[in-house]
Write an enzyme that holds these catalytic residues in place. Sequence first.
Site, PDB file in Angstrom:
ATOM      1  N   GLU A  44      18.326  11.717  60.308  1.00  0.00           N
ATOM      2  CA  GLU A  44      17.170  11.994  59.924  1.00  0.00           C
ATOM      3  C   GLU A  44      15.937  11.170  59.987  1.00  0.00           C
ATOM      4  O   GLU A  44      15.446  10.280  59.140  1.00  0.00           O
ATOM      5  CB  GLU A  44      16.602  12.890  58.924  1.00  0.00           C
ATOM      6  CG  GLU A  44      15.998  13.860  58.847  1.00  0.00           C
ATOM      7  CD  GLU A  44      15.434  14.621  57.149  1.00  0.00           C
ATOM      8  OE1 GLU A  44      13.806  14.749  56.824  1.00  0.00           O
ATOM      9  OE2 GLU A  44      16.584  13.876  56.645  1.00  0.00           O
ATOM     10  N   LYS A 136      18.986  22.177  52.307  1.00  0.00           N
ATOM     11  CA  LYS A 136      18.674  21.326  51.037  1.00  0.00           C
ATOM     12  C   LYS A 136      18.491  21.494  49.493  1.00  0.00           C
ATOM     13  O   LYS A 136      17.010  22.029  49.599  1.00  0.00           O
ATOM     14  CB  LYS A 136      17.408  20.369  52.036  1.00  0.00           C
ATOM     15  CG  LYS A 136      17.603  19.218  51.376  1.00  0.00           C
ATOM     16  CD  LYS A 136      16.512  18.244  52.098  1.00  0.00           C
ATOM     17  CE  LYS A 136      14.859  18.440  52.133  1.00  0.00           C
ATOM     18  NZ  LYS A 136      13.971  17.621  52.411  1.00  0.00           N
TER      19      LYS A 136
END
Length: 220
Positions: A44, A136
């Site tokens: 990421e 998340k």
Amino acid sequence: MKTIQNTIEVIVNQGILPLYFTTDETISIKVLRTLYKAGIRAVEYTNRGPEALSNFTKMVSVRNTELPGMLLGIGTIKNVQQAKDFHNAGADFFISPGFVPEVASYLISNQLLYTPGCMTPTEIIAAENAGITFVKLFPGNILGTEFLSSIKDVFPSLVFMTTGGVEPTHASIESWFSAGASAVGLGSKLISKKRMEEQDYDVIENETKKMLEIIQTIRR
């Protein structure tokens, strides 16, 4: 052809998701190569500066020519325009600090993984109802492992990743996996600003390998 499920599987199989940002394009690319060398196949890159889009575009180009099998995700997506810009740049998956319904609609319609940050059962329910399957928990240091273990049974079809406050230690990672996480995000504790500024790629590589070994040990 990559699918949403394929992308989730890569991240979950890896067990950790390294995340970082630096304004320097060259360092961004060198860190990417270092993570790949360490065995990482999903990264990421966070959208935290005006240089993020151009850096990411170059990273995609390098990935396409040098790093087969690497998935490049973009984090800190907060609106649809950002999602469109990074979609056009070639992002494989998208992560937000919160749940943005319009972003979810846009990305799901384009068959791209969108992982929103959620902090309450209400946010998780809203994300699930929008078609999200990978959530998340953020920030993990505020929520704690007991939060996840308390809600996990309420959301049996969701996959959870914790980001924020996860320590790069066996004890910390194991505590989140025991609570029900399928992966953890590791940012500054793994790829610190200092390590990037000093271009200490050997340390980043070795520490990343340690994290992957910890995941394997926990899962045995």
